[in-house]
Motif scaffolding. Structure first.
Motif, PDB file in Angstrom:
ATOM      1  N   PRO A 259     143.167 107.372  45.240  1.00  0.00           N
ATOM      2  CA  PRO A 259     144.155 106.860  45.469  1.00  0.00           C
ATOM      3  C   PRO A 259     145.760 106.937  46.032  1.00  0.00           C
ATOM      4  CG  PRO A 259     144.670 106.675  43.505  1.00  0.00           C
ATOM      5  CD  PRO A 259     143.586 107.411  43.671  1.00  0.00           C
ATOM      6  N   ALA A 260     145.842 106.187  47.239  1.00  0.00           N
ATOM      7  CA  ALA A 260     146.725 106.419  48.091  1.00  0.00           C
ATOM      8  C   ALA A 260     148.632 106.398  47.231  1.00  0.00           C
ATOM      9  CB  ALA A 260     146.680 105.886  49.321  1.00  0.00           C
ATOM     10  N   PRO A 261     148.594 106.946  46.947  1.00  0.00           N
ATOM     11  CA  PRO A 261     150.558 106.789  46.248  1.00  0.00           C
ATOM     12  C   PRO A 261     150.558 104.943  46.372  1.00  0.00           C
ATOM     13  CG  PRO A 261     150.847 108.724  48.612  1.00  0.00           C
ATOM     14  CD  PRO A 261     149.502 107.910  48.260  1.00  0.00           C
ATOM     15  N   GLY A 262     150.836 104.392  45.728  1.00  0.00           N
ATOM     16  CA  GLY A 262     151.054 103.471  44.735  1.00  0.00           C
ATOM     17  C   GLY A 262     150.070 102.734  44.299  1.00  0.00           C
ATOM     18  N   PHE A 263     148.648 102.932  44.358  1.00  0.00           N
ATOM     19  CA  PHE A 263     147.941 102.840  44.278  1.00  0.00           C
ATOM     20  C   PHE A 263     147.047 102.725  42.776  1.00  0.00           C
ATOM     21  CE2 PHE A 263     148.394 101.160  48.704  1.00  0.00           C
ATOM     22  CZ  PHE A 263     148.239 100.072  48.934  1.00  0.00           C
ATOM     23  N   GLU A 264     147.540 103.571  42.035  1.00  0.00           N
ATOM     24  CA  GLU A 264     147.397 104.903  40.827  1.00  0.00           C
ATOM     25  C   GLU A 264     147.010 104.156  39.669  1.00  0.00           C
ATOM     26  OE1 GLU A 264     149.846 107.402  43.451  1.00  0.00           O
ATOM     27  OE2 GLU A 264     150.410 105.295  42.704  1.00  0.00           O
TER      28      GLU A 264
ATOM     29  N   HIS B 162     142.445  86.480  51.133  1.00  0.00           N
ATOM     30  CA  HIS B 162     141.260  86.542  50.091  1.00  0.00           C
ATOM     31  C   HIS B 162     141.569  88.144  49.727  1.00  0.00           C
ATOM     32  CE1 HIS B 162     140.049  89.234  53.765  1.00  0.00           C
ATOM     33  NE2 HIS B 162     139.379  90.782  53.438  1.00  0.00           N
ATOM     34  N   VAL B 163     142.332  88.837  50.067  1.00  0.00           N
ATOM     35  CA  VAL B 163     142.691  90.028  49.328  1.00  0.00           C
ATOM     36  C   VAL B 163     143.993  89.565  48.243  1.00  0.00           C
ATOM     37  CG1 VAL B 163     141.794  91.593  51.320  1.00  0.00           C
ATOM     38  CG2 VAL B 163     144.816  90.610  51.213  1.00  0.00           C
ATOM     39  N   GLN B 164     144.770  88.383  48.935  1.00  0.00           N
ATOM     40  CA  GLN B 164     144.874  88.383  47.164  1.00  0.00           C
ATOM     41  C   GLN B 164     144.246  86.891  46.180  1.00  0.00           C
ATOM     42  OE1 GLN B 164     147.772  85.657  49.485  1.00  0.00           O
ATOM     43  NE2 GLN B 164     148.471  86.789  51.171  1.00  0.00           N
ATOM     44  N   SER B 165     143.555  87.530  45.632  1.00  0.00           N
ATOM     45  CA  SER B 165     142.587  86.634  44.946  1.00  0.00           C
ATOM     46  C   SER B 165     142.387  87.507  44.104  1.00  0.00           C
ATOM     47  CB  SER B 165     141.081  85.988  45.828  1.00  0.00           C
ATOM     48  OG  SER B 165     140.466  85.863  44.415  1.00  0.00           O
ATOM     49  N   PRO B 166     142.720  86.495  42.630  1.00  0.00           N
ATOM     50  CA  PRO B 166     142.487  87.398  42.354  1.00  0.00           C
ATOM     51  C   PRO B 166     140.872  88.232  40.343  1.00  0.00           C
ATOM     52  CG  PRO B 166     142.711  85.051  40.642  1.00  0.00           C
ATOM     53  CD  PRO B 166     143.533  85.373  42.440  1.00  0.00           C
ATOM     54  N   TYR B 167     140.417  87.591  42.002  1.00  0.00           N
ATOM     55  CA  TYR B 167     139.396  88.161  41.992  1.00  0.00           C
ATOM     56  C   TYR B 167     139.039  89.366  43.252  1.00  0.00           C
ATOM     57  CZ  TYR B 167     137.691  84.004  39.857  1.00  0.00           C
ATOM     58  OH  TYR B 167     138.205  82.809  38.911  1.00  0.00           O
ATOM     59  N   VAL B 168     139.678  89.913  43.863  1.00  0.00           N
ATOM     60  CA  VAL B 168     140.022  90.711  44.428  1.00  0.00           C
ATOM     61  C   VAL B 168     140.415  91.887  44.270  1.00  0.00           C
ATOM     62  CG1 VAL B 168     140.185  91.468  46.541  1.00  0.00           C
ATOM     63  CG2 VAL B 168     139.190  89.447  46.352  1.00  0.00           C
ATOM     64  N   SER B 169     140.069  93.473  44.491  1.00  0.00           N
ATOM     65  CA  SER B 169     140.996  94.361  44.334  1.00  0.00           C
ATOM     66  C   SER B 169     141.028  95.306  45.601  1.00  0.00           C
ATOM     67  CB  SER B 169     140.490  95.334  43.033  1.00  0.00           C
ATOM     68  OG  SER B 169     140.501  95.576  41.744  1.00  0.00           O
ATOM     69  N   TYR B 170     142.599  95.067  45.635  1.00  0.00           N
ATOM     70  CA  TYR B 170     142.570  95.498  47.390  1.00  0.00           C
ATOM     71  C   TYR B 170     143.289  97.127  47.368  1.00  0.00           C
ATOM     72  CZ  TYR B 170     143.514  95.080  52.249  1.00  0.00           C
ATOM     73  OH  TYR B 170     143.954  96.048  53.210  1.00  0.00           O
ATOM     74  N   LEU B 171     142.869  97.884  47.905  1.00  0.00           N
ATOM     75  CA  LEU B 171     144.157  99.645  47.793  1.00  0.00           C
ATOM     76  C   LEU B 171     143.187  99.808  48.522  1.00  0.00           C
ATOM     77  CD1 LEU B 171     142.040 101.658  45.001  1.00  0.00           C
ATOM     78  CD2 LEU B 171     141.812  99.427  44.723  1.00  0.00           C
ATOM     79  N   LYS B 172     144.263 100.971  48.695  1.00  0.00           N
ATOM     80  CA  LYS B 172     143.768 102.307  50.416  1.00  0.00           C
ATOM     81  C   LYS B 172     143.340 103.768  49.195  1.00  0.00           C
ATOM     82  CE  LYS B 172     147.793 100.771  53.634  1.00  0.00           C
ATOM     83  NZ  LYS B 172     146.840 101.185  54.778  1.00  0.00           N
ATOM     84  N   VAL B 173     142.415 104.147  49.419  1.00  0.00           N
ATOM     85  CA  VAL B 173     142.051 105.286  49.339  1.00  0.00           C
ATOM     86  C   VAL B 173     142.404 106.422  50.713  1.00  0.00           C
ATOM     87  CG1 VAL B 173     140.810 104.175  47.675  1.00  0.00           C
ATOM     88  CG2 VAL B 173     140.150 104.309  49.624  1.00  0.00           C
ATOM     89  N   LYS B 174     142.037 107.790  49.557  1.00  0.00           N
ATOM     90  CA  LYS B 174     141.498 109.142  50.194  1.00  0.00           C
ATOM     91  C   LYS B 174     140.763 109.328  50.581  1.00  0.00           C
ATOM     92  CE  LYS B 174     145.260 112.067  48.122  1.00  0.00           C
ATOM     93  NZ  LYS B 174     146.136 112.488  48.102  1.00  0.00           N
ATOM     94  N   ALA B 175     139.684 109.082  49.919  1.00  0.00           N
ATOM     95  CA  ALA B 175     138.529 109.431  49.199  1.00  0.00           C
ATOM     96  C   ALA B 175     137.385 109.317  48.501  1.00  0.00           C
ATOM     97  CB  ALA B 175     138.333 111.450  48.725  1.00  0.00           C
ATOM     98  N   PHE B 176     136.552 108.622  48.446  1.00  0.00           N
ATOM     99  CA  PHE B 176     136.433 107.230  47.943  1.00  0.00           C
ATOM    100  C   PHE B 176     134.423 107.898  47.718  1.00  0.00           C
ATOM    101  CE2 PHE B 176     133.245 103.711  48.960  1.00  0.00           C
ATOM    102  CZ  PHE B 176     133.431 102.648  47.237  1.00  0.00           C
TER     103      PHE B 176
END
Length: 486
Positions: free
Chosen positions: A312-317, A413-427
């Protein structure tokens, strides 16, 4: 052309040339300032044409004709006519020969001083994309603007898939100031992959790439034009290329063993990939194909087993659970004898990995905000922040999912409780089978093309670049270059 009001005037720029000329048969003072404004009086108003609006000029007898753009707010249809600009000529007549020569010299110096304006471009036109209108769009809307701006074009119609990639991988690029893709996003992806496979890829990637919307998706050019309030039209895109502004773009490296694919738009698995690829049977409908087939896929909803890992990017840990990841050594070791870019030099084992386990409805990884002209997939995505935006949907009721699909156009749509929305630097994606039919697997889609096909998936007999198994994705910040409106 702008009407300037005295109360909004800035400190005046010194004149490059100022003289009395004939405009519409009336002797009028005309001034070209050092910051590129052309000023005169007409009907009691002081008007100005800035450097953004002047394409070129020509001498016709005793007259000087300026080819200019007038701003207008019009069509919002991607690839359609109209757009934000209209062509208009401004003609004036110097009163004597020496004045006309001086005006021409100063105008030419001013236009030549505009940094970044391309003089010669390699243009790819994809006649097969979307509604197959690229050739018409190029001839009627794109070429006339380039001609008016005195931009030389070497035009190549793509004849088959990967044609553009083959060309840019081998041709002499030194004579060009940029590459233009009159297509959807597919030709852009081919161009980037071709540039990255060159021995001189570091230099080649500095060559800016321009997009003119003429396909089904048009996500990249929509992502460029929308933030500055420009419609997703061929004219607006072409003007952005002519002005020559540039911006950098992150490039993602997708690895499986020694096989690599370079992505600039997105990667999808699950619902989004199924809609994107399986809707090809409705390609004649243009972008509406995604809505029509999307409804079918929601009614008969699939879920997939599998696992994703991410840094995760900083803030999404707080997303996911802690996990360890043993890097695929075969993917991480660069072959020094192979020409071209080999992916970012990142020590993945030292990173803090997290994981999510399935079943999944959809896993969507995005590099830019818009996935298509009407799909704001990742509203917080940036062109060159060094991160990918990850949109994950696990279990979701069908009615809620239908509602979510209607919100794709504005990104809510990214505000939905059914959606996880985050930034990543590797996947890392470890795809599995459908939960209801374990003998059936899915499709992995990157930038609108099939990257891998699982067992008994759509057209599973067709060859794909990678197998339906673990993929590793890393990001190289700002690696490519795009023509940009600002």
């Amino acid at each position: 052309m702008d009407t300037l009001h005295p109360e909004n005037d800035r400190l005046p720029s010194p004149p490059l040339i100022s003289d009395r000329v004939l405009i519409n048969g009336v002797i009028t003072p005309l001034t070209l300032t050092a910051d590129g404004e052309l000023q005169w009086t007409e009907s009691g108003l002081r008007k100005s044409t800035t450097e953004k609006e002047i394409l070129s000029f020509a001498v016709e007898g005793n007259k000087v004709k300026l080819k200019t753009l007038v701003e207008r707010r019009g069509s919002i249809c991607c690839g359609g006519s109209g757009g934000d600009y209209a062509r208009k000529d401004f003609v004036f007549e110097p009163l004597y020969d020496e004045s006309r020569k001086l005006w021409c010299d100063k105008l030419r110096q001013r236009l030549d001083s505009l940094v970044g304006r391309p003089k010669r471009l390699l243009v790819f036109v994809n006649p097969f994309g979307g509604k197959k209108t690229a050739r018409k769009i190029f001839l009627e809307e794109v070429k006339p603007l380039f001609d008016d701006a005195h931009v030389q074009l070497d035009v190549q119609e793509t004849k088959y898939q990967l044609h553009a990639k083959e060309m840019v991988r081998s041709i002499d690029l030194s004579k060009y100031d940029g590459i233009v893709c009159v297509s959807g996003d597919g030709v852009l992806v081919e161009v980037v992959n071709g540039l990255l496979e060159r021995a001189d890829w570091r230099t080649a990637l500095k060559l800016p790439i321009g997009m003119v919307p003429a396909g089904s998706g048009n996500g990249m050019i929509k992502s460029l034009l929308d933030p500055v309030g420009l419609s997703c039209s061929a004219a607006s895109a072409t003007v952005s290329i002519i002005r020559g502004h540039r911006r950098s773009l992150d490039v993602a490296t997708i690895s499986q063993g020694t096989t690599k694919f370079f992505s600039v738009l997105m990667l999808a698995w699950g619902l989004v990939a199924d809609i994107d690829i399986e809707s090809e049977k409705f390609r004649w409908m243009g972008s509406a194909r995604f809505d029509v087939y999307g409804l079918q896929r929601i009614i008969c909803l699939r879920q997939y087993n599998g696992r994703i890992l991410f840094v995760p990017a900083p803030g999404f840990e707080s997303n996911g659970k802690p996990a360890s990841y043993n890097v695929d050594k075969e993917s991480s070791v660069s072959d020094k004898t192979v020409l071209g870019y080999q992916g970012p030099d990142t020590n993945l084992e030292d990173l803090e990995w997290r994981e999510m386990k399935g079943p999944f409805v959809s896993v969507w990884l995005h590099n830019v905000p818009w996935g298509a002209e009407n799909t704001l997939a990742a509203p917080n995505a940036k062109f060159s922040d060094g991160f990918l935006d990850l949109i994950v949907m696990k279990d979701c009721p069908k009615l809620a999912l239908l509602s979510l699909m209607t919100k794709l156009s504005d990104g809510t749509h990214v505000q939905s409780p059914y959606v996880s929305y985050l930034k990543v630097k590797a996947f890392v994606l470890e795809p599995g089978s459908r939960i209801d039919e374990e003998d059936k697997e899915g499709i992995i889609d990157s930038d609108g093309e099939v990257l891998a096909r699982g067992r008994r998936s759509y057209k599973c007999d067709e060859k794909a670049l990678m197998s339906y198994g673990k993929l590793q994705i890393t990001v190289d910040q700002g690696l490519a270059t795009l023509f940009s409106p600002e």
